[in-house]
Design a protein around this motif. Structure first.
Motif, PDB file in Angstrom:
ATOM      1  N   PHE A   1       0.703  -1.275  -0.030  1.00  0.00           N
ATOM      2  CA  PHE A   1      -0.049   0.032  -0.060  1.00  0.00           C
ATOM      3  C   PHE A   1       0.739   1.073   0.077  1.00  0.00           C
ATOM      4  N   THR A   2       1.912   1.133   0.766  1.00  0.00           N
ATOM      5  CA  THR A   2       2.745   2.223   0.678  1.00  0.00           C
ATOM      6  C   THR A   2       4.293   2.059   0.080  1.00  0.00           C
ATOM      7  N   GLN A   3       4.844   2.514  -0.827  1.00  0.00           N
ATOM      8  CA  GLN A   3       5.912   2.377  -1.682  1.00  0.00           C
ATOM      9  C   GLN A   3       7.069   3.257  -1.003  1.00  0.00           C
ATOM     10  N   VAL A   4       7.902   2.562  -0.281  1.00  0.00           N
ATOM     11  CA  VAL A   4       9.266   2.942   0.593  1.00  0.00           C
ATOM     12  C   VAL A   4      10.479   2.664  -0.395  1.00  0.00           C
ATOM     13  N   SER A   5      11.349   3.515  -0.494  1.00  0.00           N
ATOM     14  CA  SER A   5      12.379   3.627  -1.135  1.00  0.00           C
ATOM     15  C   SER A   5      13.774   2.903  -0.177  1.00  0.00           C
TER      16      SER A   5
ATOM     17  N   ASN B   1      -0.964  -4.872   6.329  1.00  0.00           N
ATOM     18  CA  ASN B   1       0.162  -3.626   6.273  1.00  0.00           C
ATOM     19  C   ASN B   1       0.978  -3.854   5.095  1.00  0.00           C
ATOM     20  N   THR B   2       1.867  -2.829   4.777  1.00  0.00           N
ATOM     21  CA  THR B   2       3.027  -3.083   3.910  1.00  0.00           C
ATOM     22  C   THR B   2       4.213  -3.378   4.769  1.00  0.00           C
ATOM     23  N   ASN B   3       4.775  -4.509   4.146  1.00  0.00           N
ATOM     24  CA  ASN B   3       5.954  -5.168   5.025  1.00  0.00           C
ATOM     25  C   ASN B   3       7.346  -5.255   4.076  1.00  0.00           C
ATOM     26  N   TYR B   4       8.504  -4.896   4.365  1.00  0.00           N
ATOM     27  CA  TYR B   4       9.561  -5.176   3.815  1.00  0.00           C
ATOM     28  C   TYR B   4      10.646  -5.937   4.533  1.00  0.00           C
TER      29      TYR B   4
ATOM     30  N   GLU C   1      -1.219   0.217   7.938  1.00  0.00           N
ATOM     31  CA  GLU C   1      -2.081   1.071   7.209  1.00  0.00           C
ATOM     32  C   GLU C   1      -3.464   1.201   7.782  1.00  0.00           C
ATOM     33  N   ARG C   2      -3.753   0.418   8.577  1.00  0.00           N
ATOM     34  CA  ARG C   2      -5.177   0.645   9.293  1.00  0.00           C
ATOM     35  C   ARG C   2      -4.969   0.945  10.862  1.00  0.00           C
ATOM     36  N   LEU C   3      -3.830   0.374  11.633  1.00  0.00           N
ATOM     37  CA  LEU C   3      -3.762   0.611  12.795  1.00  0.00           C
ATOM     38  C   LEU C   3      -3.166   2.063  13.058  1.00  0.00           C
ATOM     39  N   SER C   4      -3.533   2.726  14.233  1.00  0.00           N
ATOM     40  CA  SER C   4      -3.298   4.216  14.387  1.00  0.00           C
ATOM     41  C   SER C   4      -2.049   4.254  15.264  1.00  0.00           C
ATOM     42  N   PHE C   5      -1.453   5.503  15.481  1.00  0.00           N
ATOM     43  CA  PHE C   5      -0.643   5.781  16.166  1.00  0.00           C
ATOM     44  C   PHE C   5      -0.803   5.507  17.802  1.00  0.00           C
ATOM     45  N   GLU C   6      -2.351   5.706  18.170  1.00  0.00           N
ATOM     46  CA  GLU C   6      -2.846   5.435  19.459  1.00  0.00           C
ATOM     47  C   GLU C   6      -2.889   4.047  19.703  1.00  0.00           C
ATOM     48  N   GLN C   7      -3.313   3.048  18.605  1.00  0.00           N
ATOM     49  CA  GLN C   7      -3.531   1.792  18.850  1.00  0.00           C
ATOM     50  C   GLN C   7      -2.396   1.017  18.980  1.00  0.00           C
ATOM     51  N   LEU C   8      -1.173   1.515  18.106  1.00  0.00           N
ATOM     52  CA  LEU C   8      -0.002   0.483  18.123  1.00  0.00           C
ATOM     53  C   LEU C   8       0.828   0.103  19.211  1.00  0.00           C
ATOM     54  N   PRO C   9       1.016   1.297  20.342  1.00  0.00           N
ATOM     55  CA  PRO C   9       1.792   0.830  21.259  1.00  0.00           C
ATOM     56  C   PRO C   9       1.221  -0.571  22.184  1.00  0.00           C
ATOM     57  N   PHE C  10       0.180  -0.857  22.194  1.00  0.00           N
ATOM     58  CA  PHE C  10      -0.341  -2.074  22.637  1.00  0.00           C
ATOM     59  C   PHE C  10       0.497  -3.196  22.120  1.00  0.00           C
ATOM     60  N   TYR C  11       0.247  -3.343  20.915  1.00  0.00           N
ATOM     61  CA  TYR C  11       0.878  -4.461  20.023  1.00  0.00           C
ATOM     62  C   TYR C  11       2.572  -4.495  20.225  1.00  0.00           C
TER      63      TYR C  11
ATOM     64  N   HIS D   1       7.655   4.406  15.283  1.00  0.00           N
ATOM     65  CA  HIS D   1       8.324   5.402  14.313  1.00  0.00           C
ATOM     66  C   HIS D   1       7.263   5.736  13.301  1.00  0.00           C
ATOM     67  N   ARG D   2       7.863   6.658  12.447  1.00  0.00           N
ATOM     68  CA  ARG D   2       6.963   7.262  11.420  1.00  0.00           C
ATOM     69  C   ARG D   2       7.620   7.280   9.882  1.00  0.00           C
ATOM     70  N   VAL D   3       7.038   6.718   9.057  1.00  0.00           N
ATOM     71  CA  VAL D   3       7.564   6.571   7.481  1.00  0.00           C
ATOM     72  C   VAL D   3       6.604   7.138   6.561  1.00  0.00           C
ATOM     73  N   GLN D   4       6.655   8.274   5.765  1.00  0.00           N
ATOM     74  CA  GLN D   4       5.953   8.563   4.989  1.00  0.00           C
ATOM     75  C   GLN D   4       4.411   9.231   5.706  1.00  0.00           C
ATOM     76  N   GLY D   5       4.620   9.754   6.805  1.00  0.00           N
ATOM     77  CA  GLY D   5       3.652   9.978   7.658  1.00  0.00           C
ATOM     78  C   GLY D   5       2.595   9.118   8.470  1.00  0.00           C
ATOM     79  N   LYS D   6       3.200   7.551   7.928  1.00  0.00           N
ATOM     80  CA  LYS D   6       2.241   6.641   8.746  1.00  0.00           C
ATOM     81  C   LYS D   6       3.014   6.105   9.724  1.00  0.00           C
ATOM     82  N   PRO D   7       2.205   5.271  10.678  1.00  0.00           N
ATOM     83  CA  PRO D   7       3.245   4.762  11.777  1.00  0.00           C
ATOM     84  C   PRO D   7       4.031   3.344  11.289  1.00  0.00           C
ATOM     85  N   ALA D   8       5.122   3.225  11.894  1.00  0.00           N
ATOM     86  CA  ALA D   8       6.092   2.356  11.462  1.00  0.00           C
ATOM     87  C   ALA D   8       6.727   1.486  12.532  1.00  0.00           C
TER      88      ALA D   8
END
Length: 326
Positions: free
Chosen positions: A4-8, A36-39, A54-64, A91-98
């Motif tokens: 979903f998100t192309q990362v160089s 999610n997008t995985n590399y 791609e779906r989980l938010s910055f607020e939800q992710l600390p649990f996982y 972390h943040r990559v292209q404005g998305k949580p990572a």
């Protein structure tokens, strides 16, 4: 593969520099997953997995991520999120949580036998025990509330007999969830998606040893029995028919109970929770299939597989032998 998100590789290097993980030597997309997008990222320091959520938010992710860190610290073989100098693992990559985690060794066992089921069952129980003192809490986001919300959305796409089955099973699970027996089931953090392709083994064929559980991004606090049921519906069935392999299922449950014995209520409700686990994945696959998101290469899983599994669980309720019956 879902990308979903192309990362160089240059963007990946920026993140790896912040985490002090070294120079990127190899960078490529992972040919699995639809959430999610995985590399894969290799550096001179080691091999890692970069996930863009791609779906989980910055607020939800600390649990996982904190759950994975917690389990790794207690000796459960799970990916360990990598922290920056400030100790931050989100972390943040292209404005998305990572996140970046270490890559587990080994490969999948897609044709498990009793030996593999024994290992996964035992480690699942150890994971449940290790997570009991985890301080954060988040519900299973693909649990009953999500089924109740999503079933009306997918019903128009179904044939009448499918719609009737889906609606009646949802009503049964709603009634079960409101019961005193369900309230008695032991609860805690669960994986909730521990399919064959989310477990790694390494070693010679026939002597493989479990090397890790991964992809915790459906985890949440729910009944331990639901987690066990999800596993039984994948590790212990004939994939073509959805029929349960009772020998594998019994081996799985016996291994689990060596670490954490099931209560009488858990034994009694196992058939109902196996139906719940089948319903959960039938609903999610229907949603992905009929309401897909755009991705560079996205092939949703076949939803009819878990329709077959649910019909099998309804036709043939299975109870594991209690310890006194063995």
């Amino acid at each position: 593969m879902a990308v979903f998100t192309q990362v160089s590789s240059a963007q990946a290097q920026v993140l790896m520099d912040r985490l002090q993980l070294g120079t990127v030597t190899d960078f490529r997309g992972i040919t699995a997953g639809i959430e999610n997008t995985n590399y894969f990222v290799s550096t001179e320091r080691g091999d890692y997995v970069l996930t863009i959520f791609e779906r989980l938010s910055f607020e939800q992710l600390p649990f996982y991520l904190r759950l994975m860190k917690h389990l790794a610290g207690r000796g459960i073989p799970v990916p360990d999120p990598q922290a920056d100098e400030a100790g931050e693992i989100l972390h943040r990559v292209q404005g998305k949580p990572a996140a970046v985690v270490n890559k587990l060794r080994g490969g999948h066992q897609l044709a498990p036998d009793l030996f593999h089921c024994d290992q996964v069952g035992a480690m699942l129980a150890r994971m449940h025990l290790a997570g009991r003192d985890f301080p954060l809490s988040q519900p299973n986001l693909r649990g009953l509330a999500w089924w109740t919300e999503t079933v009306p959305v997918v019903l128009p796409y179904l044939a009448p007999e499918q719609a009737e089955l889906l609606s009646s099973e949802l009503a049964f699970q709603q009634q079960l969830a409101a019961s005193q027996s369900h309230a008695e089931l032991p609860r805690g953090p669960i994986h909730a998606d521990l399919f064959r392709d989310n477990v790694m083994f390494e070693g010679l064929p026939g002597r493989e040893q479990l090397s890790g559980f991964f992809d915790f991004y459906f985890a949440g606090v729910d009944t331990f029995l639901f987690d066990l049921a999800v596993c039984l519906n994948d590790w212990c069935i004939d994939l073509a028919s959805g029929r349960l392999d009772e020998a594998r299922a019994q081996a799985f449950v016996q291994a689990y109970e060596r670490e954490r014995p099931l209560s009488g209520t858990e034994h009694r409700l196992m058939p109902a929770l196996m139906r719940a686990a089948a319903l959960r994945f039938w609903v999610s696959r229907l949603w992905d299939y009929h309401l897909p998101r755009e991705a560079s290469l996205l092939k949703p899983h076949d939803p009819t597989h878990f329709e077959r599994v649910l019909r099998e669980r309804l036709a043939h309720a299975w109870h594991a032998l209690a310890p006194q019956e063995r």
